[in-house]
Design a protein around this motif. Structure first.
Motif, PDB file in Angstrom:
ATOM      1  N   LEU A  97      12.654   1.218  18.980  1.00 18.65           N
ATOM      2  CA  LEU A  97      11.594   2.131  18.192  1.00 18.65           C
ATOM      3  C   LEU A  97      12.508   3.105  17.770  1.00 18.65           C
ATOM      4  O   LEU A  97      11.522   3.439  16.825  1.00 18.65           O
ATOM      5  N   VAL A  98      13.090   3.704  18.503  1.00 21.42           N
ATOM      6  CA  VAL A  98      13.663   4.683  17.342  1.00 21.42           C
ATOM      7  C   VAL A  98      14.790   4.054  15.907  1.00 21.42           C
ATOM      8  O   VAL A  98      14.639   4.894  15.118  1.00 21.42           O
ATOM      9  N   ASN A  99      15.051   3.365  16.196  1.00 20.54           N
ATOM     10  CA  ASN A  99      15.833   2.608  14.952  1.00 20.54           C
ATOM     11  C   ASN A  99      14.869   1.636  14.308  1.00 20.54           C
ATOM     12  O   ASN A  99      14.588   2.401  12.958  1.00 20.54           O
ATOM     13  N   ALA A 100      13.348   1.305  15.092  1.00 16.91           N
ATOM     14  CA  ALA A 100      12.787   0.915  13.663  1.00 16.91           C
ATOM     15  C   ALA A 100      11.966   2.269  13.217  1.00 16.91           C
ATOM     16  O   ALA A 100      12.184   2.032  11.792  1.00 16.91           O
ATOM     17  N   ILE A 101      11.830   3.319  13.756  1.00 17.39           N
ATOM     18  CA  ILE A 101      11.153   4.395  12.831  1.00 17.39           C
ATOM     19  C   ILE A 101      12.556   4.948  12.057  1.00 17.39           C
ATOM     20  O   ILE A 101      11.759   5.251  11.387  1.00 17.39           O
ATOM     21  N   THR A 102      13.804   4.639  11.950  1.00 15.28           N
ATOM     22  CA  THR A 102      14.760   5.832  11.015  1.00 15.28           C
ATOM     23  C   THR A 102      13.894   4.522  10.475  1.00 15.28           C
ATOM     24  O   THR A 102      14.659   5.479   8.922  1.00 15.28           O
ATOM     25  N   THR A 103      14.107   3.001  10.091  1.00 13.47           N
ATOM     26  CA  THR A 103      14.286   2.556   8.859  1.00 13.47           C
ATOM     27  C   THR A 103      13.396   2.488   8.305  1.00 13.47           C
ATOM     28  O   THR A 103      13.730   2.933   6.840  1.00 13.47           O
ATOM     29  N   PHE A 104      12.361   2.634   8.842  1.00 15.06           N
ATOM     30  CA  PHE A 104      11.265   2.997   7.698  1.00 15.06           C
ATOM     31  C   PHE A 104      11.202   4.637   7.521  1.00 15.06           C
ATOM     32  O   PHE A 104      11.137   4.268   5.930  1.00 15.06           O
ATOM     33  N   THR A 105      11.714   5.095   8.137  1.00 10.33           N
ATOM     34  CA  THR A 105      11.306   6.961   7.571  1.00 10.33           C
ATOM     35  C   THR A 105      12.433   6.684   5.870  1.00 10.33           C
ATOM     36  O   THR A 105      12.409   7.678   5.253  1.00 10.33           O
ATOM     37  N   GLU A 106      14.032   7.250   6.627  1.00  8.47           N
ATOM     38  CA  GLU A 106      14.852   6.222   5.529  1.00  8.47           C
ATOM     39  C   GLU A 106      14.675   5.721   4.428  1.00  8.47           C
ATOM     40  O   GLU A 106      15.172   6.151   3.284  1.00  8.47           O
ATOM     41  N   ARG A 107      14.492   5.123   4.828  1.00  2.54           N
ATOM     42  CA  ARG A 107      13.601   4.082   3.484  1.00  2.54           C
ATOM     43  C   ARG A 107      12.616   4.900   2.367  1.00  2.54           C
ATOM     44  O   ARG A 107      12.339   4.632   1.304  1.00  2.54           O
ATOM     45  N   ALA A 108      11.815   5.416   2.928  1.00  5.84           N
ATOM     46  CA  ALA A 108      10.985   5.414   2.570  1.00  5.84           C
ATOM     47  C   ALA A 108      11.335   6.933   1.445  1.00  5.84           C
ATOM     48  O   ALA A 108      10.890   7.621   0.542  1.00  5.84           O
ATOM     49  N   VAL A 109      11.731   7.939   2.716  1.00  4.57           N
ATOM     50  CA  VAL A 109      12.402   9.329   1.913  1.00  4.57           C
ATOM     51  C   VAL A 109      13.048   8.687   1.076  1.00  4.57           C
ATOM     52  O   VAL A 109      13.582   9.469  -0.407  1.00  4.57           O
ATOM     53  N   LYS A 110      13.828   7.378   0.783  1.00  2.00           N
ATOM     54  CA  LYS A 110      14.653   6.883  -0.121  1.00  2.00           C
ATOM     55  C   LYS A 110      14.553   6.673  -1.380  1.00  2.00           C
ATOM     56  O   LYS A 110      14.640   7.102  -3.018  1.00  2.00           O
ATOM     57  N   ALA A 111      13.432   5.953  -0.854  1.00  2.00           N
ATOM     58  CA  ALA A 111      12.383   5.561  -2.003  1.00  2.00           C
ATOM     59  C   ALA A 111      11.008   6.081  -2.425  1.00  2.00           C
ATOM     60  O   ALA A 111      10.203   5.670  -2.286  1.00  2.00           O
ATOM     61  N   LYS A 112      10.893   7.317  -2.664  1.00  2.00           N
ATOM     62  CA  LYS A 112       9.095   8.136  -2.099  1.00  2.00           C
ATOM     63  C   LYS A 112       8.542   8.122  -3.375  1.00  2.00           C
ATOM     64  O   LYS A 112       7.296   6.813  -2.377  1.00  2.00           O
ATOM     65  N   ARG A 113       8.403   7.660  -4.255  1.00  2.00           N
ATOM     66  CA  ARG A 113       7.806   7.569  -5.476  1.00  2.00           C
ATOM     67  C   ARG A 113       6.385   5.761  -4.873  1.00  2.00           C
ATOM     68  O   ARG A 113       5.302   5.776  -4.557  1.00  2.00           O
ATOM     69  N   LEU A 114       7.818   4.958  -4.460  1.00  2.00           N
ATOM     70  CA  LEU A 114       7.566   4.119  -4.082  1.00  2.00           C
ATOM     71  C   LEU A 114       6.395   3.738  -2.768  1.00  2.00           C
ATOM     72  O   LEU A 114       6.061   3.237  -2.984  1.00  2.00           O
ATOM     73  N   ALA A 115       7.528   4.396  -1.537  1.00  2.00           N
ATOM     74  CA  ALA A 115       6.625   4.658  -0.783  1.00  2.00           C
ATOM     75  C   ALA A 115       4.577   5.186  -0.503  1.00  2.00           C
ATOM     76  O   ALA A 115       4.364   4.682  -0.155  1.00  2.00           O
ATOM     77  N   TYR A 116       5.046   5.946  -1.402  1.00  2.00           N
ATOM     78  CA  TYR A 116       3.691   6.926  -1.845  1.00  2.00           C
ATOM     79  C   TYR A 116       2.901   6.056  -2.203  1.00  2.00           C
ATOM     80  O   TYR A 116       2.118   5.918  -1.547  1.00  2.00           O
ATOM     81  N   ALA A 117       3.050   4.899  -3.148  1.00  2.00           N
ATOM     82  CA  ALA A 117       2.558   3.932  -3.932  1.00  2.00           C
ATOM     83  C   ALA A 117       1.893   2.732  -3.390  1.00  2.00           C
ATOM     84  O   ALA A 117       1.138   2.724  -2.125  1.00  2.00           O
ATOM     85  N   LEU A 118       3.291   2.610  -2.419  1.00  2.00           N
ATOM     86  CA  LEU A 118       2.961   1.586  -0.966  1.00  2.00           C
ATOM     87  C   LEU A 118       1.480   1.921   0.383  1.00  2.00           C
ATOM     88  O   LEU A 118       0.868   1.173   0.445  1.00  2.00           O
ATOM     89  N   ILE A 119       1.867   3.280   0.530  1.00  2.00           N
ATOM     90  CA  ILE A 119       1.292   3.463   1.763  1.00  2.00           C
ATOM     91  C   ILE A 119      -0.512   4.515   1.737  1.00  2.00           C
ATOM     92  O   ILE A 119      -0.759   4.178   2.252  1.00  2.00           O
ATOM     93  N   ALA A 120      -0.544   5.066   0.431  1.00  2.00           N
ATOM     94  CA  ALA A 120      -1.589   6.336   0.011  1.00  2.00           C
ATOM     95  C   ALA A 120      -1.891   6.502  -1.189  1.00  2.00           C
ATOM     96  O   ALA A 120      -2.946   6.458  -1.114  1.00  2.00           O
ATOM     97  N   GLU A 121      -1.147   5.592  -1.875  1.00  2.00           N
ATOM     98  CA  GLU A 121      -1.589   5.631  -3.605  1.00  2.00           C
ATOM     99  C   GLU A 121      -2.759   5.312  -3.132  1.00  2.00           C
ATOM    100  O   GLU A 121      -2.922   4.394  -3.238  1.00  2.00           O
TER     101      GLU A 121
END
Lengths: 212, 212
Positions: A97-121
Motif C-alpha cells: 500500500l505504501v509503495n502504491a501511494i509512493t509511486t502515485f505521488t512521486e510521479r505526480a510531483v515529477k510532472a505537476k502540470r500533467l498530474a493536475y490536468a489528469l486529476i483536477a483541471e
DNA sequence: TATAGGTGTGAACCGTGATTCACTTTATTA
DNA sequence: TAATAAAGTGAATCACGGTTCACACCTATA
C-alpha cells in the motif's frame, strides 16, 4: 481495382495517429488541456487543422484519447507496484500500500502540470466522465489490496469500497493544492518529503487503524 | 444638485441584487453552473440580459458570487457543528468530528445537484480558484478540531494540515460518484446510511488511529 | 417642472476556437 | 500511365454564449 489500403499504409496511418497523440500529450503536459487546441496541435505536429479531423472525429474524442492513454499509463504503474509479479505475497499488504501511494505521488510531483490536468483541471464533460472510470480504476486497485489485507488480518474489518475511494480522494486532495500553485510556490525538497511522509501515515492509520 | 441616491433607492438596488443571486442559486441548484447562463437568469428573474450587467460586471463575477454565498452557508453550518457555542468543551473532539462530517454529508445528499456543482462540476477558472479557498476553509475547521484533539490526547500526533486536507478529500471523493450519477442510480435509504456509516468509521480510524 | 443621474431594455455585436469542404497531393494497382 | 481512393490542406464558416450600447423610463432635488 486500382487501389487498396495495404499493411504499409495502415501502419503509416497508425503511426500518424500516434504522432498526433504524442504531440497532444506534450501540449497537455506543458499547458494542460487548456493548451490543447486543434490549431496548436496541428502546428506542433506539422499538419493542417483539417488533418487532425482525419484521425479524430472531434475535439472531445481527441481529449478523451489523450486522457485515456496518459491515465492508463499511471494506473498501470500503480497496479504493478501494488501487485508485483514476482514474490506477490512475500511483501506485506501494508508495504505494498505504501509503495502504491509512493509511486502515485512521486510521479505526480515529477510532472505537476500533467498530474493536475489528469486529476483536477476543468475539462470537457466527456473527459470528466472518463475521469470517473479511472478514479474507479485506482479505487479498484486499493480495494483489492485492502481486501487481501483484511483476509490476512493485517487490516481490520472495514468497508472495502469506501476505504478505497477515500484513499483516492486523499491523494487527489492533498496533491491538488501543491500542484495548483505550480510555478508560484513550488514545494522545496524538504516540504515535499514531509508531505509524502504525512500522507503515508494518514493512509496507514486510516486503513490499519493503528497509530503509526 | 438634482439627484442623489437615497437609502430607499439603495435598498431597492440591494434587494434587486439579492433577487438575482437567489434566482441564480435556484438555477445552479437545479441544473448546476452549466445551467446558469445570462439569458436563463434574466428570464427567471424577469429582467433583460443587460440588467444583469448593472449588478455584476461579468459572468465570472456572477458565478463567483453565487458560489461564495452558497458555499459560505455550507462552511458555516459545518463550523457551527464542529464548534457549538454552548458547551464547547463538553463534547469530545471525536464526537464533534463525527457531527461535522454528518452535517456535511447529509446536506450534500439532500441537495445533490448543488453539492456536485459546488464541489466538483467543471467551472469557470475564477470559481475554481475560489473553490480552493473554501476547501481550505473546510480544512481549517478540521485542522482546529484535530489540533484540539491532539492537545487533549484524544488523537495521536499527526500532521494537522495533511490530516485536515485529507478529510476534505475523503468527503469529496466518496460523495462525488453518488452525486454524479444523480438521477440514474440514486442511492436508496439503506445504501445512503451504509455509506455514511463507513465514511465516519474511515475518518475516525484515520484521525484517532484506533480500529472502530 | 427642469435637470441630472440611475435603472431597465434586448437586439446586435463579438471573440474564440471547433468544424467543414472543395481542392491538391500522394499511394496503389492493372 | 490511367484510374481510384485515401490523406493532407487551410481559409471560410459556424455556434454559442457573453457583452455592449443607444435609447426609454424612473427617481430625486430645487
Amino acid at each position: 481495382m486500382p487501389y487498396r489500403p495495404t499493411a504499409k499504409t495502415e501502419a503509416r496511418r497508425a503511426a500518424q495517429k500516434q504522432l498526433l497523440l504524442k504531440s497532444a500529450l506534450t501540449l497537455v503536459t506543458q499547458h494542460g488541456f487548456q493548451g490543447l487546441t486543434i490549431s496548436a496541435l496541428a502546428k506542433s505536429a506539422n499538419v493542417a487543422t483539417g488533418t487532425v479531423y482525419k484521425y479524430f472525429n472531434s475535439k472531445s474524442d481527441l481529449c478523451t484519447a489523450v486522457f485515456k492513454s496518459a491515465t492508463e499509463k499511471e494506473v498501470n504503474n500503480v497496479r504493478e507496484t501494488a501487485f508485483p509479479n514476482a514474490d506477490s505475497e512475500a511483501v506485506s499488504c501494508r508495504q505494498r500500500l505504501v509503495n502504491a501511494i509512493t509511486t502515485f505521488t512521486e510521479r505526480a510531483v515529477k510532472a505537476k502540470r500533467l498530474a493536475y490536468a489528469l486529476i483536477a483541471e476543468p475539462v470537457d464533460p466527456q473527459v470528466d466522465a472518463e475521469r470517473l472510470n479511472y478514479r474507479q480504476a485506482y479505487a479498484d486497485i486499493y480495494a483489492e489490496l485492502i481486501r487481501e489485507g483484511i483476509k490476512s488480518k493485517e487490516f481490520p474489518e472495514q468497508s472495502v469500497e469506501v476505504s478505497a475511494s477515500a484513499l483516492v480522494g486523499v491523494l487527489a486532495e492533498t496533491l491538488i493544492a501543491p500542484l495548483g500553485r505550480d510555478q508560484q510556490h513550488p514545494l522545496n525538497e524538504r516540504e515535499e518529503q514531509a508531505l509524502l511522509s504525512a500522507l503515508k501515515q494518514f493512509c496507514l492509520r486510516a486503513i490499519t487503524g493503528l497509530p503509526t
